[in-house]
Design an enzyme around this catalytic site. Structure first.
Site, PDB file in Angstrom:
ATOM      1  N   GLY A   1      25.755  -3.737 152.297  1.00  0.00           N
ATOM      2  CA  GLY A   1      25.755  -4.785 151.362  1.00  0.00           C
ATOM      3  C   GLY A   1      25.084  -4.964 150.108  1.00  0.00           C
ATOM      4  O   GLY A   1      24.685  -3.284 149.759  1.00  0.00           O
TER       5      GLY A   1
ATOM      6  N   CYS B   1      23.633   1.628 155.882  1.00  0.00           N
ATOM      7  CA  CYS B   1      23.172   1.175 154.184  1.00  0.00           C
ATOM      8  C   CYS B   1      22.331  -0.326 154.463  1.00  0.00           C
ATOM      9  O   CYS B   1      21.268   0.546 154.980  1.00  0.00           O
ATOM     10  CB  CYS B   1      24.661   1.005 153.018  1.00  0.00           C
ATOM     11  SG  CYS B   1      23.453   1.317 151.585  1.00  0.00           S
ATOM     12  N   TYR B   2      22.831  -0.771 153.795  1.00  0.00           N
ATOM     13  CA  TYR B   2      21.922  -2.075 153.977  1.00  0.00           C
ATOM     14  C   TYR B   2      21.380  -2.496 154.938  1.00  0.00           C
ATOM     15  O   TYR B   2      20.396  -3.115 155.035  1.00  0.00           O
ATOM     16  CB  TYR B   2      22.772  -3.049 153.163  1.00  0.00           C
ATOM     17  CG  TYR B   2      22.240  -4.763 153.136  1.00  0.00           C
ATOM     18  CD1 TYR B   2      20.931  -5.128 152.586  1.00  0.00           C
ATOM     19  CD2 TYR B   2      22.319  -6.003 154.433  1.00  0.00           C
ATOM     20  CE1 TYR B   2      20.422  -6.020 152.308  1.00  0.00           C
ATOM     21  CE2 TYR B   2      21.581  -6.853 154.579  1.00  0.00           C
ATOM     22  CZ  TYR B   2      20.875  -7.030 153.200  1.00  0.00           C
ATOM     23  OH  TYR B   2      20.211  -8.497 152.935  1.00  0.00           O
TER      24      TYR B   2
ATOM     25  N   HIS C   1      27.403   6.777 154.295  1.00  0.00           N
ATOM     26  CA  HIS C   1      28.315   5.760 154.640  1.00  0.00           C
ATOM     27  C   HIS C   1      29.539   6.862 155.193  1.00  0.00           C
ATOM     28  O   HIS C   1      30.581   7.638 155.082  1.00  0.00           O
ATOM     29  CB  HIS C   1      29.624   5.312 153.662  1.00  0.00           C
ATOM     30  CG  HIS C   1      28.650   4.065 153.032  1.00  0.00           C
ATOM     31  ND1 HIS C   1      28.979   3.189 153.711  1.00  0.00           N
ATOM     32  CD2 HIS C   1      27.719   4.139 152.055  1.00  0.00           C
ATOM     33  CE1 HIS C   1      27.979   2.201 153.170  1.00  0.00           C
ATOM     34  NE2 HIS C   1      27.412   2.877 151.479  1.00  0.00           N
TER      35      HIS C   1
ATOM     36  N   GLU D   1      32.027   5.627 157.231  1.00  0.00           N
ATOM     37  CA  GLU D   1      33.157   5.329 157.538  1.00  0.00           C
ATOM     38  C   GLU D   1      34.100   5.818 156.396  1.00  0.00           C
ATOM     39  O   GLU D   1      35.367   6.044 156.725  1.00  0.00           O
ATOM     40  CB  GLU D   1      33.090   4.439 157.464  1.00  0.00           C
ATOM     41  CG  GLU D   1      33.054   3.509 156.311  1.00  0.00           C
ATOM     42  CD  GLU D   1      30.641   3.510 156.003  1.00  0.00           C
ATOM     43  OE1 GLU D   1      30.241   3.812 156.258  1.00  0.00           O
ATOM     44  OE2 GLU D   1      30.608   2.035 155.241  1.00  0.00           O
TER      45      GLU D   1
ATOM     46  N   ASP E   1      55.135  -7.481 156.968  1.00  0.00           N
ATOM     47  CA  ASP E   1      54.015  -8.112 157.965  1.00  0.00           C
ATOM     48  C   ASP E   1      55.768  -9.307 158.494  1.00  0.00           C
ATOM     49  O   ASP E   1      54.856  -9.315 160.353  1.00  0.00           O
ATOM     50  CB  ASP E   1      53.352  -8.965 157.391  1.00  0.00           C
ATOM     51  CG  ASP E   1      52.924  -8.170 156.424  1.00  0.00           C
ATOM     52  OD1 ASP E   1      52.462  -6.414 157.043  1.00  0.00           O
ATOM     53  OD2 ASP E   1      51.312  -8.754 155.646  1.00  0.00           O
TER      54      ASP E   1
ATOM     55  N   LYS F   1      46.188  -2.993 158.454  1.00  0.00           N
ATOM     56  CA  LYS F   1      48.734  -3.207 157.806  1.00  0.00           C
ATOM     57  C   LYS F   1      48.888  -1.816 158.187  1.00  0.00           C
ATOM     58  O   LYS F   1      49.907  -2.324 158.656  1.00  0.00           O
ATOM     59  CB  LYS F   1      48.671  -3.003 156.117  1.00  0.00           C
ATOM     60  CG  LYS F   1      49.938  -2.580 155.476  1.00  0.00           C
ATOM     61  CD  LYS F   1      50.514  -4.331 155.408  1.00  0.00           C
ATOM     62  CE  LYS F   1      51.714  -4.449 154.709  1.00  0.00           C
ATOM     63  NZ  LYS F   1      51.317  -5.261 154.197  1.00  0.00           N
TER      64      LYS F   1
END
Ligand code: XMP
Length: 514
Positions: free
Chosen positions: A58, A85-86, A173, A175, A229, A370
Site C-alpha cells: 500500500g 511490503c506495507y 513483491h 507477485e 466481455d 480479463k
C-alpha cells in the site's frame, strides 16, 4: 454465485497497485483468491474458511494518521499469513518491531540474499534472487519471535518468519514478473504453508456458473457490442438458458469498421445466437450535433443508449434479467467492494444502467479478470480473433473524434484506425498492444497531392501497452511499421494529409484522447 473461498486465499487490500496482481497470480496456481477490504476480521476470514491470507502492499506509512490497519486478531491467530511490503510492515509493527523511513529507498530491482533457504524459499536456490522493491519505509527492528530469512542492500530484514512458521513477511513483491522465482515463493506459501489445493480452474468455473445461471427463471436480455466481455457473457448465458436469452446490438454509428459483421460472424454464425440489430446511428449522431465538450458527448451517448435500450426492452419484453459483462476490477474499482483502492470510474458499465429499468442484473463475469475471461471464451468456443480484440470505449468514436462529431471526421477516424489494426496484425504486433487506433480533430495541415496543394486532416495514431488500462506506456513500434501506417493512411484515407504518433504515457495522459 460467487466461487467458494473455502480453502482459498483472501488478499487483503491495503491499496497497493499490485493487489489485483496477487489475486491473479494465486488463481494462476489453481487456487481461488479474492480481494477483500483490509478491515476484514479474523472471525470473518475463519467463517469464509480461507486457508490463508496475503496482506497487500500500500502507498502509506504504517504510522501515518488514517493509514489502513488490519484486525489485530489476524496477527495473534493461527491463520497462515504472508505480508507483502506495507502488509509486511504492519506485521512487524503488530509483533512489537519497528518500521522507519529507510536510509536508502529501494525502487526497482534489488538483490536479495537468502540467509535461510527452504520453507518460503524452497526451490529458489542459495544464490539469492533479483526482486522488485518499491518502498521508502523499512523494518528497522523485528521482534525476537521473528527470524530473518533474507536481506537486501536496503533492508536487513527483506524476508522474515514468525516462529511457528505460520506468518511470513517479505519487503519485496513476489507477485510482479520482475521478481525472480516470485511464482515459486507464492506457491510455497499457498500450497505448502496454507495447504490450499489446486482446485480452481476455468473449466470448473464454467461448469458451476452454467449450473447456477440455468436456475434463472424468465427471459434474459444482453446487450452485445462485439467486445470480448459482452460476447463471453452472452455465450455463457446462452449455454445456461438457451432460447430464453435475447441479444441486442445497438449500432451507435460510433463503432469501429466492420463491427456488425464481426458480431454476426462470431455470435451468430459460430455460436448460433440470435442477435437483434438496431441501427440507431442517426439518432446518436443527431444528438451529438453541436456538442464538442468531451463530457457532454459522453453524456449524450450514454443517455441515447439508455433510451434505445429501454425502448427495445419494453417492446420486446418482458425480460426478467439484464446481463452485463462486468469484470472483477470494475466491481472493485467502482467501489462496490470497499478497499482503500476504490476509485470511482464512472465510465465503466457498473452503475450505468438505464434508470427506468426494473430488471434483475446478472453479471456472470464479475469474479473474473480479463485474461480469465479470454480463457473462458475459448472454452465456450469463441474464436481467438474475437477474444484478443482490443478494448473499445462505450462512447466509441465520439471520444476519438475531437471537437464536434461530424460524418467526415468519423469516416477518417474509422478508416485510419482500421489501417492501424491491419498493419499491426501484419507485423505480428496487434496482440502485444493494449489498444491501437487513430484519432482526429479539427487541425488541418497543408500537403501536396500530385501537383496540387491540399489542405486536409492531421490524423494521430496511438498505440499503447498496458496490463489493465490503469497505466499505459506508448509502444515503441519499429520504424518500418510506423512508416507503413503513415503511408497507408495518407494514401488511402480520403481527407487525411499528415500522420502523427502520440508519445504520451498514462499518466499524465489518459488512453483515450478525450
Ligand atoms: P482512459 O482513457 O481513462 O481509459 O485511460 C482506460 C480504459 O478504459 C477505456 N475507456 C472507456 N470504456 N467507456 C468505456 O466503456 C468509457 O467512457 C471509457 N473511457 C475510456 C479505454 O478505452 C481504456 O481501455
Amino acid at each position: 454465485m460467487e466461487p467458494d473461498l473455502a480453502g482459498g486465499i483472501a488478499v487483503l487490500d491495503f491499496g497497493g497497485q499490485y493487489a489485483h496482481l496477487i489475486c491473479r497470480r494465486v488463481r494462476g496456481l489453481g487456487v481461488y483468491a479474492a480481494l477483500l477490504p483490509h478491515q476484514t476480521t479474523l472471525a470473518e476470514l475463519e467463517k469464509l474458511g480461507v486457508a490463508g491470507a496475503i496482506l497487500s502492499g500500500g502507498p502509506y506509512s504504517v504510522y501515518a494518521p488514517g493509514a489502513p490497519t488490519a484486525d489485530p486478531g489476524i496477527f495473534a491467530g493461527e491463520l497462515p499469513i504472508l505480508g507483502i511490503c506495507y502488509g509486511y510492515q504492519l506485521m512487524v509493527k503488530a509483533h512489537g518491531g519497528e518500521v522507519a523511513r529507510a536510509g536508502r529507498r529501494e525502487y526497482g530491482r534489488s538483490r536479495v540474499r537468502i540467509t535461510e533457504g527452504g520453507g518460503l524459499f524452497k526451490g529458489v536456490g542459495g544464490g539469492g534472487l533479483e526482486a522488485w522493491m518499491s518502498h521508502s519505509d523499512s523494518a528497522t527492528k523485528i521482534s525476537p519471535t521473528m527470524e530473518v530469512l533474507a536481506a537486501s542492500d536496503g533492508s536487513p530484514y527483506a524476508a522474515v518468519r514468525l516462529s511457528g512458521g505460520r506468518q511470513y513477511g517479505v519487503q519485496f513483491h513476489p507477485e510482479v514478473s520482475h521478481t525472480d522465482m516470485g511464482e515459486t515463493i507464492l506457491a510455497n506459501f499457498v500450497l505448502d504453508v496454507c495447504g490450499s489445493e489446486r482446485k480452481w480452474s476455468m473449466q470448473g468455473f464454467l461448469q458451476r456458473s452454467v449450473e447456477e445461471l440455468s436456475k434463472l427463471e424468465g427471459r434474459v436480455l444482453c446487450a452485445v457490442s462485439g467486445g470480448v466481455d459482452s460476447s463471453v457473457a452472452a455465450a455463457i448465458l446462452s449455454r445456461a438458458v438457451g432460447q430464453r436469452l435475447r441479444c441486442v446490438f445497438i449500432d451507435t454509428g460510433l463503432l469501429r469498421a466492420g463491427e456488425r459483421e464481426k458480431v454476426e460472424a462470431t455470435l451468430g454464425r459460430d455460436l448460433g445466437l440470435s442477435v437483434a440489430f438496431i441501427d440507431a446511428s442517426e439518432r446518436f449522431l443527431g444528438g451529438l450535433k453541436g456538442a464538442s465538450d468531451p463530457e457532454q458527448k459522453r453524456m449524450v451517448v450514454g443517455k441515447t443508449f439508455a433510451e434505445v435500450f429501454e425502448e427495445f426492452a419494453s417492446t420486446e419484453g418482458p425480460f426478467e434479467h439484464l446481463a452485463q459483462g462486468t469484470l472483477y476490477p470494475d466491481v472493485i474499482e467502482s467501489g462496490r467492494s470497499s478497499g482503500p483502492a476504490a476509485v470511482i470510474k464512472t465510465h465503466h458499465n457498473v452503475g450505468g444502467l438505464p434508470p427506468g429499468l426494473s430488471m434483475h442484473v446478472v453479471e456472470p463475469l464479475r469474479e473474473l479478470y480479463k485474461d480469465e475471461v479470454r480463457e473462458l471464451g475459448a472454452l465456450l468456443g469463441l474464436p481467438e480473433t474475437a477474444l484478443r480484440r482490443h478494448p473499445f470505449p462505450g462512447p466509441g468514436l465520439a471520444v476519438r473524434v475531437l471537437g464536434e462529431v461530424t460524418g467526415e471526421k468519423l469516416a477518417v477516424c474509422r478508416e485510419a484506425s482500421k489501417i492501424v489494426e491491419e498493419v499491426l496484425e501484419e507485423a505480428g504486433a496487434y496482440s502485444q498492444a493494449w489498444q491501437a487506433f487513430a484519432y482526429v480533430g479539427d487541425d488541418r495541415v497543408t500537403g501536396v497531392l500530385g501537383d496540387e496543394r491540399k489542405y486536409g486532416f492531421q490524423v494521430t495514431v496511438k498505440v499503447v501497452k498496458s496490463v489493465d488500462g490503469m497505466t499505459a506506456d506508448w509502444s515503441r513500434l519499429d520504424p518500418a511499421t510506423l512508416e507503413r501506417i503513415s503511408s497507408r493512411i495518407t494514401n488511402e484515407v480520403h481527407g487525411a494529409v499528415a500522420v502523427a504518433y502520440n508519445l504520451s504515457s498514462k499518466p499524465p495522459a489518459t488512453i483515450e484522447p478525450q
